[in-house]
Motif scaffolding. Structure first.
Motif, PDB file in Angstrom:
ATOM      1  N   ARG A  56      -5.843   9.117  68.553  1.00 30.51           N
ATOM      2  CA  ARG A  56      -4.865   8.852  67.490  1.00 30.51           C
ATOM      3  C   ARG A  56      -4.008   7.653  67.899  1.00 30.51           C
ATOM      4  O   ARG A  56      -3.550   7.583  69.043  1.00 30.51           O
ATOM      5  CB  ARG A  56      -3.990  10.103  67.296  1.00 30.51           C
ATOM      6  CG  ARG A  56      -3.102  10.052  66.081  1.00 30.51           C
ATOM      7  CD  ARG A  56      -2.393  11.384  65.865  1.00 30.51           C
ATOM      8  NE  ARG A  56      -3.296  12.415  65.392  1.00 30.51           N
ATOM      9  CZ  ARG A  56      -3.762  12.510  64.146  1.00 30.51           C
ATOM     10  NH1 ARG A  56      -3.405  11.607  63.246  1.00 30.51           N
ATOM     11  NH2 ARG A  56      -4.562  13.477  63.797  1.00 30.51           N
ATOM     12  N   VAL A  58      -1.307   4.148  66.494  1.00 28.41           N
ATOM     13  CA  VAL A  58      -0.522   3.497  65.451  1.00 28.41           C
ATOM     14  C   VAL A  58      -0.633   1.984  65.632  1.00 28.41           C
ATOM     15  O   VAL A  58      -0.501   1.478  66.746  1.00 28.41           O
ATOM     16  CB  VAL A  58       0.951   3.993  65.445  1.00 28.41           C
ATOM     17  CG1 VAL A  58       1.622   3.821  66.785  1.00 28.41           C
ATOM     18  CG2 VAL A  58       1.772   3.295  64.359  1.00 28.41           C
ATOM     19  N   LYS A  69      -2.375  -6.407  52.276  1.00 31.52           N
ATOM     20  CA  LYS A  69      -2.493  -5.050  51.706  1.00 31.52           C
ATOM     21  C   LYS A  69      -3.920  -4.528  51.842  1.00 31.52           C
ATOM     22  O   LYS A  69      -4.144  -3.346  52.118  1.00 31.52           O
ATOM     23  CB  LYS A  69      -2.074  -5.053  50.234  1.00 31.52           C
ATOM     24  CG  LYS A  69      -0.575  -5.245  50.043  1.00 31.52           C
ATOM     25  CD  LYS A  69      -0.163  -5.024  48.606  1.00 31.52           C
ATOM     26  CE  LYS A  69       1.267  -5.495  48.399  1.00 31.52           C
ATOM     27  NZ  LYS A  69       1.363  -6.825  47.799  1.00 31.52           N
ATOM     28  N   GLU A  72      -4.463  -3.399  55.469  1.00 30.76           N
ATOM     29  CA  GLU A  72      -3.788  -2.119  55.736  1.00 30.76           C
ATOM     30  C   GLU A  72      -4.546  -0.949  55.103  1.00 30.76           C
ATOM     31  O   GLU A  72      -4.793   0.072  55.744  1.00 30.76           O
ATOM     32  CB  GLU A  72      -2.378  -2.218  55.142  1.00 30.76           C
ATOM     33  CG  GLU A  72      -1.399  -1.207  55.664  1.00 30.76           C
ATOM     34  CD  GLU A  72       0.005  -1.534  55.204  1.00 30.76           C
ATOM     35  OE1 GLU A  72       0.192  -1.837  53.996  1.00 30.76           O
ATOM     36  OE2 GLU A  72       0.921  -1.485  56.031  1.00 30.76           O
ATOM     37  N   GLU A  73      -4.911  -1.130  53.848  1.00 31.96           N
ATOM     38  CA  GLU A  73      -5.605  -0.074  53.106  1.00 31.96           C
ATOM     39  C   GLU A  73      -6.940   0.258  53.768  1.00 31.96           C
ATOM     40  O   GLU A  73      -7.292   1.419  53.946  1.00 31.96           O
ATOM     41  CB  GLU A  73      -5.818  -0.549  51.667  1.00 31.96           C
ATOM     42  CG  GLU A  73      -6.246   0.526  50.693  1.00 31.96           C
ATOM     43  CD  GLU A  73      -5.184   1.582  50.460  1.00 31.96           C
ATOM     44  OE1 GLU A  73      -5.568   2.734  50.232  1.00 31.96           O
ATOM     45  OE2 GLU A  73      -3.977   1.272  50.526  1.00 31.96           O
ATOM     46  N   ARG A  76      -6.673   2.294  57.011  1.00 33.79           N
ATOM     47  CA  ARG A  76      -6.422   3.729  56.804  1.00 33.79           C
ATOM     48  C   ARG A  76      -7.654   4.440  56.252  1.00 33.79           C
ATOM     49  O   ARG A  76      -7.820   5.637  56.452  1.00 33.79           O
ATOM     50  CB  ARG A  76      -5.213   3.920  55.891  1.00 33.79           C
ATOM     51  CG  ARG A  76      -3.903   3.503  56.562  1.00 33.79           C
ATOM     52  CD  ARG A  76      -2.727   4.110  55.848  1.00 33.79           C
ATOM     53  NE  ARG A  76      -2.617   3.625  54.495  1.00 33.79           N
ATOM     54  CZ  ARG A  76      -1.813   2.629  54.113  1.00 33.79           C
ATOM     55  NH1 ARG A  76      -1.050   2.036  54.983  1.00 33.79           N
ATOM     56  NH2 ARG A  76      -1.780   2.253  52.858  1.00 33.79           N
ATOM     57  N   ASP A  80      -8.532   8.858  59.721  1.00 36.39           N
ATOM     58  CA  ASP A  80      -7.235   9.548  59.654  1.00 36.39           C
ATOM     59  C   ASP A  80      -6.469   9.415  60.964  1.00 36.39           C
ATOM     60  O   ASP A  80      -5.298   9.773  61.039  1.00 36.39           O
ATOM     61  CB  ASP A  80      -7.457  11.051  59.395  1.00 36.39           C
ATOM     62  CG  ASP A  80      -7.737  11.308  57.936  1.00 36.39           C
ATOM     63  OD1 ASP A  80      -7.583  10.363  57.141  1.00 36.39           O
ATOM     64  OD2 ASP A  80      -8.122  12.439  57.609  1.00 36.39           O
ATOM     65  N   ILE A  82      -5.790   6.687  62.428  1.00 35.38           N
ATOM     66  CA  ILE A  82      -5.026   5.427  62.454  1.00 35.38           C
ATOM     67  C   ILE A  82      -3.813   5.543  61.540  1.00 35.38           C
ATOM     68  O   ILE A  82      -3.934   5.877  60.368  1.00 35.38           O
ATOM     69  CB  ILE A  82      -5.891   4.237  62.003  1.00 35.38           C
ATOM     70  CG1 ILE A  82      -7.123   4.084  62.887  1.00 35.38           C
ATOM     71  CG2 ILE A  82      -5.071   2.949  62.002  1.00 35.38           C
ATOM     72  CD1 ILE A  82      -8.109   3.023  62.407  1.00 35.38           C
ATOM     73  N   THR A  83      -2.640   5.273  62.107  1.00 37.61           N
ATOM     74  CA  THR A  83      -1.412   5.170  61.321  1.00 37.61           C
ATOM     75  C   THR A  83      -1.001   3.701  61.314  1.00 37.61           C
ATOM     76  O   THR A  83      -1.137   3.022  62.330  1.00 37.61           O
ATOM     77  CB  THR A  83      -0.297   6.034  61.962  1.00 37.61           C
ATOM     78  OG1 THR A  83      -0.701   7.398  61.911  1.00 37.61           O
ATOM     79  CG2 THR A  83       1.025   5.882  61.228  1.00 37.61           C
ATOM     80  N   THR A  84      -0.510   3.216  60.174  1.00 39.29           N
ATOM     81  CA  THR A  84      -0.074   1.818  60.113  1.00 39.29           C
ATOM     82  C   THR A  84       1.453   1.747  60.058  1.00 39.29           C
ATOM     83  O   THR A  84       2.109   2.646  59.538  1.00 39.29           O
ATOM     84  CB  THR A  84      -0.656   1.122  58.861  1.00 39.29           C
ATOM     85  OG1 THR A  84      -0.351   1.926  57.718  1.00 39.29           O
ATOM     86  CG2 THR A  84      -2.153   0.953  58.977  1.00 39.29           C
ATOM     87  N   GLY A  85       1.969   0.660  60.629  1.00 36.99           N
ATOM     88  CA  GLY A  85       3.429   0.479  60.604  1.00 36.99           C
ATOM     89  C   GLY A  85       3.776  -1.006  60.664  1.00 36.99           C
ATOM     90  O   GLY A  85       4.588  -1.421  61.493  1.00 36.99           O
ATOM     91  N   PHE A  86       3.175  -1.780  59.779  1.00 43.35           N
ATOM     92  CA  PHE A  86       3.332  -3.238  59.830  1.00 43.35           C
ATOM     93  C   PHE A  86       4.594  -3.698  59.109  1.00 43.35           C
ATOM     94  O   PHE A  86       5.026  -3.082  58.146  1.00 43.35           O
ATOM     95  CB  PHE A  86       2.116  -3.922  59.185  1.00 43.35           C
ATOM     96  CG  PHE A  86       0.871  -3.827  60.016  1.00 43.35           C
ATOM     97  CD1 PHE A  86       0.569  -4.814  60.936  1.00 43.35           C
ATOM     98  CD2 PHE A  86       0.011  -2.744  59.891  1.00 43.35           C
ATOM     99  CE1 PHE A  86      -0.572  -4.735  61.720  1.00 43.35           C
ATOM    100  CE2 PHE A  86      -1.132  -2.645  60.670  1.00 43.35           C
ATOM    101  CZ  PHE A  86      -1.416  -3.642  61.593  1.00 43.35           C
ATOM    102  N   THR A 132       8.921   2.769  67.884  1.00 44.25           N
ATOM    103  CA  THR A 132       7.566   3.331  67.909  1.00 44.25           C
ATOM    104  C   THR A 132       7.099   3.547  69.348  1.00 44.25           C
ATOM    105  O   THR A 132       6.373   4.503  69.637  1.00 44.25           O
ATOM    106  CB  THR A 132       6.576   2.397  67.163  1.00 44.25           C
ATOM    107  OG1 THR A 132       7.153   2.026  65.918  1.00 44.25           O
ATOM    108  CG2 THR A 132       5.258   3.091  66.895  1.00 44.25           C
ATOM    109  N   ARG A 135       7.156   6.842  71.084  1.00 41.10           N
ATOM    110  CA  ARG A 135       6.241   7.909  70.649  1.00 41.10           C
ATOM    111  C   ARG A 135       4.865   7.824  71.289  1.00 41.10           C
ATOM    112  O   ARG A 135       3.980   8.625  70.985  1.00 41.10           O
ATOM    113  CB  ARG A 135       6.068   7.863  69.131  1.00 41.10           C
ATOM    114  CG  ARG A 135       7.381   7.929  68.385  1.00 41.10           C
ATOM    115  CD  ARG A 135       7.192   7.866  66.897  1.00 41.10           C
ATOM    116  NE  ARG A 135       6.723   9.122  66.345  1.00 41.10           N
ATOM    117  CZ  ARG A 135       6.533   9.342  65.058  1.00 41.10           C
ATOM    118  NH1 ARG A 135       6.767   8.383  64.193  1.00 41.10           N
ATOM    119  NH2 ARG A 135       6.114  10.498  64.627  1.00 41.10           N
TER     120      ARG A 135
END
Lengths: 319, 150
Positions: A56, A58, A69, A72-73, A76, A80, A82-86, A132, A135
Motif C-alpha cells: 500500500r 501514497v 487528471k 491521477e484517475e 487509482r 486500490d 495506491i492513494t493519491t495526494g498531488f 504525509t 504516516r
C-alpha cells in the motif's frame, strides 16, 4: 500505508509500438494494444509496481490540467493499494512519448518539460509532504525536477525523511541528485544514467569508472548504490563491497522500459521486510528488473516473478 | 458492499489555516466542490464546500427567504465574497464533519450523504486520519450496478 512516492514532474506516458520505425516516414499502428497510455514519471512507476507487489502506498507530487487528471484517475484505476495526494498546479502535466520498435530493437523517447511550479505550489507541497511523511516508513523520490523548483529539493526532502529515522530511496541525475547524495541523506541511491553517463563531474566509460562512482556514493553515506552498467548489468555497492550483477542472456532494448523502476520497487519491497540487508535488497531489485524485462510493455510483476528470477543473473564480486 | 470498495483513494486536502482563496484555487484546479480540512496529524477536523462559501457570503437572513430573487443587492454578495477570500478555512468550515469509515456499508454512507445534504464525505481510519472520500456519483454508480446490497 507503507511507502510514500514523490514524483515532482509526472507524465502521461504514451507508448506506441511501431515495427521498422523510421524518422520522416508515415507509420500506422497495427494493433490497438500497441498504442497505450499510462500514468508515468519514475516515482509513479514505482508506486504502480509496488501495488503489484501488495504494498500500500501514497503517491504525491505535482499534477496539472486535464492530462494531470487523467494521470491521477488512471493511477487509482490500477490498484486500490495506491492513494493519491498531488498538489494541482496551473499548467498542464507533460506527456512522455516512447516509440518502441521490436524489430529494429530501438526505443525512441521524447519527454516534454512539464509545468512551471510556482512558490505557493511548492510551499503547499512541502507542508503536505511533511504531514504525509508521518504516516509512512519508506520514501521513494524519483525523476526529474520541474521548472521553478530549486536543485536542493531532493536534499531538503531526504533530510526530512532521514531526520525522522526513515529510509530515503532516490533515483535521479544531475545537481539535485548529487546534492542529496553529498549531504549523506540518501539511503539507497540509483543514478538515472539513461540520458548522460556522468556523475560528480566524472564521465562513466569503463567498469572501473562505475565502481569508483558507486564507492563514492557509499563514502558519502548511502547504504546502497545501484548503477546501471551496459544494457544487461548493474554495479552494486554497499558498505561491505562492490559487485557486478549481469543477466545471462541478451535483453532487447525494446524490453527495457520500466526495468529501472522495477529494480527500485524490488529494493523497496525487500527493505520493508528486511531493512538492514542491502545486498539481498539489490538481488531482489535485480530480480524484479529481469522479470520486468520479459515484457515489452510496462507490466505489473508479482512477488512470484521476483522469486522465480532470483537466480537468473550472475553475481561477480569486484571489491 | 463496504465503503472501502467504493471510495476514492485520494487525500487532497486543505489545512485549517489556509485561506478561502487557496480553497477556491484547489477546487478549480481539481474540479472539486469541497475538500476535507485536516490538522497537522492528518486528522479530519472539518469539511469545506462551495456551498459553505456561498452561505458565508450571503446575508444572514437569506435562509428565511423563499428565493434568491429576494436578495436586495447581489452586488453586496460579490463584495462579501471579496472580503472573506483571505479568511482562514477554519472560519467557514463545517465542524464537526460528517465522517465514515472504510468498513462501514455503502448503504450507511448513502444514508449519511442524503440526510446531511452532502455531495462528498471524508473516509477516515480509526484515528480519524484521512484515507479518501466517497461521493454521490460513485454511490449512485454502485447502486445502478446492483453492488450496494452485496
Amino acid at each position: 500505508m507503507n511507502v510514500l512516492t514523490v514524483t515532482l514532474n509526472p507524465a502521461l506516458d504514451r507508448e506506441i509500438v511501431v515495427e521498422n520505425f523510421r524518422i520522416n516516414e508515415f507509420h500506422r499502428v497495427k494493433n490497438p494494444s500497441y498504442s497505450a497510455m499510462d500514468p508515468g514519471g519514475k516515482g509513479i512507476n514505482v508506486s504502480v509496481i509496488l501495488s503489484g507487489l501488495g504494498i500500500r502506498n501514497v503517491a504525491v507530487g505535482f499534477l496539472g490540467g486535464n492530462i494531470g487528471k487523467v494521470v491521477e484517475e488512471r493511477m487509482r484505476m490500477i490498484s486500490d493499494l495506491i492513494t493519491t495526494g498531488f498538489v494541482h498546479v496551473e499548467e498542464e502535466t507533460r506527456e512522455n512519448i516512447a516509440i518502441v520498435d521490436p524489430l529494429g530493437d530501438t526505443i525512441t523517447e521524447i519527454n516534454s518539460s512539464g509545468p512551471l511550479i510556482k512558490p505557493d505550489d511548492l510551499r503547499m507541497f512541502l507542508r503536505r509532504f511533511e504531514v504525509t511523511l508521518s504516516r509512512v516508513r519508506h520514501v521513494v523520490i524519483s525523476g526529474s525536477i520541474p521548472r521553478g523548483v530549486d536543485n536542493d529539493i531532493y536534499k531538503t526532502l531526504c533530510k526530512k525523511v532521514t531526520d525522522t529515522g526513515k529510509l530515503a530511496f532516490v533515483e535521479g541525475i544531475g545537481p539535485a541528485f548529487e546534492m542529496a547524495v553529498e549531504a549523506g541523506v540518501v539511503t539507497v541511491a540509483r543514478p538515472d544514467l539513461r540520458s548522460r553517463k556522468l556523475i560528480f563531474g566524472e564521465s562513466l566509460v569503463d567498469l572501473n569508472d562505475y565502481v569508483n562512482a558507486a564507492k563514492t556514493i557509499i563514502e558519502k553515506g548511502s547504504k546502497l548504490a545501484i548503477l546501471s552498467y551496459a544494457t544487461e548489468g548493474d554495479v552494486i555497492a554497499t558498505q561491505d563491497g562492490v559487485w557486478l550483477f549481469k543477466t545471462r542472456g541478451h535483453i532487447d532494448r525494446s524490453h527495457l522500459l520500466g526495468t529501472g523502476d522495477a529494480f527500485m520497487a524490488g529494493v523497496v519491497h525487500s527493505m520493508i521486510e528486511n531493512e538492514r540487508d542491502c545486498f539481498l535488497a539489490a538481488k531482489r531489485g535485480m530480480s524484479a528488473a529481469v522479470a520486468e524485462a520479459e515484457y515489452i510493455r510496462k507490466e505489473l510483476i508479482s512477488l512470484k516473478d521476483i522469486d522465480e528470477h532470483i537466480d537468473s543473473f550472475d553475481i561477480r564480486e569486484l571489491e | 458492499m463496504k465503503v472501502s470498495e467504493a471510495m476514492i483513494r485520494d487525500v487532497s486536502t486543505i489545512f485549517e489555516d489556509e485561506t478561502i482563496e487557496d480553497f477556491i484555487v484547489f477546487c478549480l484546479r481539481q474540479n472539486k466542490s469541497g475538500l476535507p480540512v485536516v490538522d497537522e496529524e492528518f486528522r479530519v477536523v472539518g469539511f469545506l464546500s462551495e456551498s459553505d462559501i456561498i452561505k458565508s457570503a450571503l446575508p444572514s437572513y437569506f435562509s428565511l427567504l423563499q428565493s434568491a430573487s429576494f436578495i436586495p443587492d447581489t452586488h453586496q454578495f460579490v463584495i462579501r465574497l471579496g472580503k472573506i477570500k483571505d479568511d482562514q478555512v477554519s472560519q467557514h468550515m463545517v465542524k464537526p464533519p460528517v465522517l465514515i469509515k472504510p468498513d462501514d456499508t455503502v448503504i450507511y454512507a448513502a444514508d449519511l450523504l442524503i440526510k446531511n445534504g452532502l455531495k462528498i464525505m471524508p473516509v477516515v481510519d480509526d484515528e480519524g486520519k484521512l484515507m479518501g472520500i466517497v461521493n454521490r456519483i460513485y454511490l449512485i454508480h454502485a447502486a445502478t450496478q446492483g453492488k450496494i446490497d452485496r
